[in-house]
Design a protein around this motif. Sequence first.
Motif, PDB file in Angstrom:
ATOM      1  N   PRO A  82       0.808  -1.227   0.000  1.00 49.07           N
ATOM      2  CA  PRO A  82       0.000   0.000   0.000  1.00 49.07           C
ATOM      3  C   PRO A  82       0.839   1.273   0.000  1.00 49.07           C
ATOM      4  CG  PRO A  82      -0.064  -1.086   2.156  1.00 49.07           C
ATOM      5  CD  PRO A  82       0.598  -2.038   1.222  1.00 49.07           C
ATOM      6  N   GLU A  83       2.083   1.180   0.475  1.00 51.90           N
ATOM      7  CA  GLU A  83       2.933   2.373   0.550  1.00 51.90           C
ATOM      8  C   GLU A  83       3.333   2.909  -0.827  1.00 51.90           C
ATOM      9  OE1 GLU A  83       3.928  -0.182   4.207  1.00 51.90           O
ATOM     10  OE2 GLU A  83       3.519  -0.471   2.064  1.00 51.90           O
ATOM     11  N   VAL A  84       3.221   2.068  -1.868  1.00 48.78           N
ATOM     12  CA  VAL A  84       3.626   2.496  -3.214  1.00 48.78           C
ATOM     13  C   VAL A  84       2.854   3.733  -3.643  1.00 48.78           C
ATOM     14  CG1 VAL A  84       3.594   1.865  -5.670  1.00 48.78           C
ATOM     15  CG2 VAL A  84       4.442   0.235  -3.967  1.00 48.78           C
ATOM     16  N   SER A  85       1.548   3.727  -3.430  1.00 51.05           N
ATOM     17  CA  SER A  85       0.737   4.882  -3.826  1.00 51.05           C
ATOM     18  C   SER A  85       1.065   6.110  -2.981  1.00 51.05           C
ATOM     19  CB  SER A  85      -0.757   4.552  -3.720  1.00 51.05           C
ATOM     20  OG  SER A  85      -1.103   4.171  -2.400  1.00 51.05           O
ATOM     21  N   GLU A  86       1.463   5.888  -1.740  1.00 49.46           N
ATOM     22  CA  GLU A  86       1.837   7.015  -0.876  1.00 49.46           C
ATOM     23  C   GLU A  86       3.112   7.685  -1.390  1.00 49.46           C
ATOM     24  OE1 GLU A  86       2.126   5.498   3.085  1.00 49.46           O
ATOM     25  OE2 GLU A  86       0.097   4.656   3.071  1.00 49.46           O
ATOM     26  N   TYR A  87       4.082   6.876  -1.814  1.00 47.59           N
ATOM     27  CA  TYR A  87       5.304   7.445  -2.386  1.00 47.59           C
ATOM     28  C   TYR A  87       5.006   8.200  -3.676  1.00 47.59           C
ATOM     29  CZ  TYR A  87       8.755   5.226   0.707  1.00 47.59           C
ATOM     30  OH  TYR A  87       9.529   4.871   1.787  1.00 47.59           O
ATOM     31  N   ALA A  88       4.168   7.608  -4.540  1.00 48.85           N
ATOM     32  CA  ALA A  88       3.816   8.273  -5.795  1.00 48.85           C
ATOM     33  C   ALA A  88       3.133   9.609  -5.525  1.00 48.85           C
ATOM     34  CB  ALA A  88       2.921   7.366  -6.636  1.00 48.85           C
ATOM     35  N   ALA A  89       2.260   9.647  -4.523  1.00 49.36           N
ATOM     36  CA  ALA A  89       1.579  10.894  -4.155  1.00 49.36           C
ATOM     37  C   ALA A  89       2.574  11.925  -3.639  1.00 49.36           C
ATOM     38  CB  ALA A  89       0.508  10.606  -3.105  1.00 49.36           C
ATOM     39  N   GLN A  90       3.588  11.465  -2.916  1.00 48.28           N
ATOM     40  CA  GLN A  90       4.614  12.370  -2.402  1.00 48.28           C
ATOM     41  C   GLN A  90       5.388  13.019  -3.546  1.00 48.28           C
ATOM     42  OE1 GLN A  90       7.269  10.433   0.370  1.00 48.28           O
ATOM     43  NE2 GLN A  90       8.679  12.163   0.435  1.00 48.28           N
ATOM     44  N   ILE A  91       5.745  12.222  -4.540  1.00 47.04           N
ATOM     45  CA  ILE A  91       6.447  12.768  -5.713  1.00 47.04           C
ATOM     46  C   ILE A  91       5.557  13.772  -6.426  1.00 47.04           C
ATOM     47  CG2 ILE A  91       7.526  12.219  -7.919  1.00 47.04           C
ATOM     48  CD1 ILE A  91       7.912   9.339  -6.813  1.00 47.04           C
ATOM     49  N   PHE A  92       4.291  13.396  -6.621  1.00 45.56           N
ATOM     50  CA  PHE A  92       3.351  14.266  -7.332  1.00 45.56           C
ATOM     51  C   PHE A  92       3.184  15.595  -6.612  1.00 45.56           C
ATOM     52  CE2 PHE A  92      -1.028  15.567  -8.514  1.00 45.56           C
ATOM     53  CZ  PHE A  92      -0.828  15.674  -9.882  1.00 45.56           C
ATOM     54  N   ALA A  93       3.180  15.546  -5.292  1.00 44.84           N
ATOM     55  CA  ALA A  93       3.041  16.779  -4.512  1.00 44.84           C
ATOM     56  C   ALA A  93       4.199  17.728  -4.770  1.00 44.84           C
ATOM     57  CB  ALA A  93       2.953  16.444  -3.024  1.00 44.84           C
ATOM     58  N   HIS A  94       5.405  17.193  -4.867  1.00 41.23           N
ATOM     59  CA  HIS A  94       6.563  18.039  -5.182  1.00 41.23           C
ATOM     60  C   HIS A  94       6.407  18.668  -6.564  1.00 41.23           C
ATOM     61  CE1 HIS A  94       9.166  17.319  -1.760  1.00 41.23           C
ATOM     62  NE2 HIS A  94       8.940  16.031  -1.837  1.00 41.23           N
ATOM     63  N   LEU A  95       5.937  17.868  -7.528  1.00 39.58           N
ATOM     64  CA  LEU A  95       5.780  18.381  -8.884  1.00 39.58           C
ATOM     65  C   LEU A  95       4.695  19.442  -8.941  1.00 39.58           C
ATOM     66  CD1 LEU A  95       6.057  15.016 -10.853  1.00 39.58           C
ATOM     67  CD2 LEU A  95       7.778  16.817 -10.703  1.00 39.58           C
ATOM     68  N   LYS A  96       3.590  19.253  -8.225  1.00 33.92           N
ATOM     69  CA  LYS A  96       2.510  20.234  -8.225  1.00 33.92           C
ATOM     70  C   LYS A  96       2.930  21.523  -7.537  1.00 33.92           C
ATOM     71  CE  LYS A  96      -1.136  19.807  -9.540  1.00 33.92           C
ATOM     72  NZ  LYS A  96      -1.683  20.140 -10.879  1.00 33.92           N
TER      73      LYS A  96
END
Length: 256
Positions: free
Chosen positions: A236-250
């Motif tokens: 389940p942590e995979v989506s959390e990491y992806a969201a973290q990356i996306f937050a930096h990009l946004k």
Amino acid sequence: MALEFRHVIKRFPSKTGDTLTAVNDVDFRVEQGEFVSVVGPSGCGKSTILSMTAGLYQPTEGEVLVSGEKVDGPNAHVGFMLQKDLLLPWRDIVSNVEFGLESRGLKRDERRARAMKVLEACHLGGFEHHYPYQLSGGMRQRAALARTLAIDPEIILLDEPFSALDAQTKLLLQNSFSKVIAEQKKTTLLITHDLSEAVLMSDRILVLSERPGTVIAEINVDLPHRDEPLKRRALPEVSEYAAQIFAHLKLEEKAF
């Protein structure tokens, strides 16, 4: 230290006579055997970073070092794998894999033995005398990886090697690539636009800003199964990491 960028700036001449800064003050290190992904907006300089690692471009300022040596031209320590497999259609698969060894002057028997070994590692045993047109897209990409591994590079550069594949083939190839690279303890630098792919395959992820690209975040992926992305995918942590990356990009997008 396998790879080091020391405050690298790369500028290119523009059509107007001015200069275009592709990357600015890029500073990072990659340890031996580490798998690092680079993500960021289109045009932020990701491919420029790979090209400078391979010695195809020289930094305008700063230094790029591979195994402690300054990169000042194309170097034999690096294997570069692109989005397209670029297999030579008139050569069978084993001859394609031998191509880099041939250019380095290895004798035929030694070339063939090494090529067959990496073909087996890439699950292409039995297909060595097929031609590229006889293989699926996924098999052609595995052949391209075998060609890259055959020269025994210290660093493997991957420029979106799965982007043109269908979803199922992409997942299977991510898994087989990761296993081979982990078994051979290869230092790897991957460029991708797929945030989940970066999380599934990496030890660490570098997030770049808009052009001129600079590193705005480094994310350590503290998850098991780096050599088996299909197993990591279930966490389940995979989506959390992806969201973290996306937050930096946004956040970066908002800054502009």
